[in-house]
Design a protein around this motif. Structure first.
Motif, short mmCIF file in Angstrom:
data_model
loop_
_atom_site.label_atom_id
_atom_site.label_comp_id
_atom_site.label_asym_id
_atom_site.label_seq_id
_atom_site.Cartn_x
_atom_site.Cartn_y
_atom_site.Cartn_z
N GLY A 67 12.69 -0.64 -6.48
CA GLY A 67 11.86 -1.23 -7.52
C GLY A 67 10.41 -1.41 -7.14
O GLY A 67 9.72 -2.25 -7.72
N GLY A 68 9.93 -0.63 -6.17
CA GLY A 68 8.51 -0.68 -5.80
C GLY A 68 8.20 -1.60 -4.65
O GLY A 68 7.02 -1.77 -4.31
N ARG A 69 9.23 -2.17 -4.01
CA ARG A 69 8.95 -3.03 -2.85
C ARG A 69 8.54 -2.21 -1.64
O ARG A 69 7.71 -2.65 -0.83
CB ARG A 69 10.17 -3.90 -2.54
CG ARG A 69 10.42 -5.00 -3.57
CD ARG A 69 11.49 -5.96 -3.11
NE ARG A 69 12.81 -5.32 -3.07
CZ ARG A 69 13.63 -5.25 -4.12
NH1 ARG A 69 13.26 -5.77 -5.28
NH2 ARG A 69 14.81 -4.66 -4.02
N THR A 70 9.14 -1.02 -1.48
CA THR A 70 8.75 -0.11 -0.42
C THR A 70 8.66 1.30 -0.98
O THR A 70 9.32 1.63 -1.99
CB THR A 70 9.76 -0.13 0.74
OG1 THR A 70 11.04 0.33 0.26
CG2 THR A 70 9.89 -1.53 1.34
N TRP A 71 7.86 2.14 -0.34
CA TRP A 71 7.64 3.50 -0.80
C TRP A 71 7.71 4.47 0.38
O TRP A 71 7.31 4.12 1.50
CB TRP A 71 6.27 3.65 -1.48
CG TRP A 71 6.13 2.86 -2.74
CD1 TRP A 71 5.74 1.55 -2.85
CD2 TRP A 71 6.39 3.32 -4.07
NE1 TRP A 71 5.73 1.17 -4.17
CE2 TRP A 71 6.12 2.23 -4.94
CE3 TRP A 71 6.81 4.53 -4.60
CZ2 TRP A 71 6.26 2.33 -6.32
CZ3 TRP A 71 6.94 4.64 -5.99
CH2 TRP A 71 6.68 3.54 -6.82
N GLU A 72 8.20 5.67 0.12
CA GLU A 72 8.21 6.73 1.12
C GLU A 72 7.53 7.97 0.56
O GLU A 72 7.68 8.30 -0.63
CB GLU A 72 9.64 7.07 1.53
CG GLU A 72 10.52 7.54 0.36
CD GLU A 72 11.93 7.87 0.78
OE1 GLU A 72 12.10 8.54 1.81
OE2 GLU A 72 12.87 7.46 0.05
N ARG A 73 6.78 8.63 1.40
CA ARG A 73 6.11 9.85 0.97
C ARG A 73 7.11 10.99 0.88
O ARG A 73 7.99 11.14 1.73
CB ARG A 73 5.00 10.22 1.95
CG ARG A 73 4.24 11.47 1.52
CD ARG A 73 3.22 11.90 2.54
NE ARG A 73 2.61 13.16 2.15
CZ ARG A 73 1.78 13.87 2.92
NH1 ARG A 73 1.47 13.42 4.13
NH2 ARG A 73 1.28 15.01 2.49
N LEU A 74 6.97 11.83 -0.16
CA LEU A 74 7.78 13.03 -0.32
C LEU A 74 6.93 14.24 0.02
O LEU A 74 5.79 14.35 -0.41
CB LEU A 74 8.28 13.12 -1.77
CG LEU A 74 9.08 11.91 -2.27
CD1 LEU A 74 9.46 12.10 -3.73
CD2 LEU A 74 10.31 11.69 -1.43
N LEU A 75 7.51 15.15 0.78
CA LEU A 75 6.69 16.28 1.26
C LEU A 75 7.39 17.62 1.17
O LEU A 75 6.73 18.65 1.08
CB LEU A 75 6.27 16.02 2.71
CG LEU A 75 5.24 16.97 3.31
CD1 LEU A 75 3.96 16.96 2.45
CD2 LEU A 75 4.91 16.59 4.74
N ARG A 115 0.85 -1.19 0.00
CA ARG A 115 0.00 0.00 0.00
C ARG A 115 0.89 1.24 0.00
O ARG A 115 1.85 1.34 0.76
CB ARG A 115 -0.92 0.02 1.21
CG ARG A 115 -1.95 1.15 1.13
CD ARG A 115 -2.92 1.15 2.31
NE ARG A 115 -3.98 2.12 2.11
CZ ARG A 115 -3.87 3.41 2.39
NH1 ARG A 115 -2.73 3.89 2.87
NH2 ARG A 115 -4.88 4.23 2.18
N LEU A 116 0.55 2.16 -0.86
CA LEU A 116 1.31 3.40 -0.95
C LEU A 116 1.00 4.29 0.24
O LEU A 116 -0.11 4.24 0.79
CB LEU A 116 0.97 4.12 -2.25
CG LEU A 116 1.33 3.38 -3.54
CD1 LEU A 116 0.68 4.05 -4.74
CD2 LEU A 116 2.84 3.31 -3.72
N PRO A 117 1.93 5.14 0.65
CA PRO A 117 1.71 6.01 1.81
C PRO A 117 0.69 7.12 1.52
O PRO A 117 1.03 8.15 0.94
CB PRO A 117 3.10 6.57 2.11
CG PRO A 117 3.83 6.49 0.81
CD PRO A 117 3.30 5.28 0.11
#
Length: 353
Positions: free
Chosen positions: A255-263, A207-209
């Motif tokens: 490669g899409g295994r984990t995601w971090e939000r950019l702010l 799930r994306l942040p």
């Protein structure tokens, strides 16, 4: 959605408007040929071509039979440069002469699921939203109904087994990379999906942040594991109900295994959503650009950590989302007349409001 705006860089994070073109026309997508020729897709007027960097344009529709074009893509396939144009209703056209003439790849609409393709807004017809080429394979994403692959240049297509329920195959954007020839990452109406074997098998991504409905998706041309995605929290009906998309941008370094939000420098809890993103790469660096449905354009020159507004143009939007998110707008026939499958409606109803 209001034509083409051409900007010149005048300094670090400084841009000046050079000109506008195709005014009065909803431009839905852009692509470039190897010689720099620009090709634009439009809603209702077909395809346009510019040979002078976007200053002047002419329509190039010979052979097109549908003119609501949602995507254009230039790519090398089977040893030659080809242009593809995907439309609503879902048809795919190809050109081998820079758009001067087009031929329909009729095998697309002969796949078994084609009669069940749909789209929540009226006229509730599925359309081609993205086209990708990797090696000798051609991929076509249908919103909503199918992800297709052709291994023979479009003479035949096979349906990839994303989900047995066609209403759950809602393809937005494809991320393909020559250094990962079997990998496909796709943003969809229900999140991210991944394949590591050319589309033969699939798994759901994490799930994306804070992003439920991702649309723009990018992969760095020199780093196959560096990706960026943007989208809103909840789904369009939720956005329209509360008057905010709460859109966000996220980055993956694996490669899409984990995601971090950019702010850094981006709004938090905003009304518009991001309708488009682009990545400009050069030796030793790259820049990211994101444009929203209000027409604000953001730039990051440090990999997404810090952003700033560099220009304002017309809204950049997938379909009518700019209308649904317009400040103080009245109820709108069409924009508010969304029909979902049972599973889709359940997601919308259960979303945080």
């Amino acid at each position: 959605m209001e034509g083409i705006a051409v900007f010149d860089r005048t300094g670090p994070k400084q841009w000046a408007l050079r000109c506008k073109a195709l005014e009065g026309c909803f431009v839905s997508a852009l692509t470039a040929l190897q010689n720099g020729t620009l090709i634009a897709a439009t809603h209702g007027l077909g395809v346009a071509r510019s040979d002078d960097g976007g200053i002047t344009w002419r329509l190039v529709n010979a052979g097109l039979t549908h003119f609501d074009v949602w995507v254009v893509k230039a790519a090398q396939l089977l040893g030659k440069e080809r242009l593809f144009a995907g439309t609503l209703p879902a048809h795919l056209f190809a050109s081998d002469d820079g758009g001067a003439t087009w031929e329909e790849l009729t095998a697309l609409t002969r796949v078994p699921s084609a009669p069940r393709w749909s789209f929540p807004p009226p006229p509730h017809q599925g359309h081609v939203l993205d086209v990708g080429v990797l090696g000798n394979r051609l991929y076509v994403g249908i919103e909503v109904g199918a992800l297709l692959r052709s291994d023979d240049g479009g003479r035949t297509f096979m349906e990839l087994p994303v989900n047995p329920d066609v209403s759950e195959v809602d393809i937005h954007r494809l991320a393909l990379h020559p250094m990962r020839p079997e990998r496909i990452v796709a943003s969809t109406g229900w999140g991210m999906i991944h394949s590591d074997d050319g589309g033969d098998t699939w798994r759901n991504g994490p799930r994306l942040p804070g992003i439920d409905y991702p649309i723009p998706l990018l992969v760095h041309p020199d780093d196959p594991d560096l990706m960026f995605v943007a989208g809103g929290e909840g789904w369009p009906p939720n956005w329209y109900r509360i008057g905010r998309s709460r859109a966000k941008i996220a980055r993956s370094r694996d490669g899409g295994r984990t995601w971090e939000r950019l702010l850094g420098g981006l709004p938090d809890g905003q009304r518009p959503t991001y309708g488009g993103m682009a990545l400009e790469a050069w030796d030793g660096g790259f820049a990211l650009y994101a444009a929203d449905t209000d027409g604000q354009i953001y730039e990051s020159s440090d990999g997404g950590d810090a952003w700033s507004v560099i220009a304002e143009a017309a809204p950049v939007s997938k379909g009518d989302q700019y209308r649904g998110l317009a400040k103080g707008r009245p109820p709108l026939v069409g924009t508010d007349s969304l029909l979902f499958s049972e599973a889709g409606q359940t997601r919308v109803d259960s979303a945080v409001r």
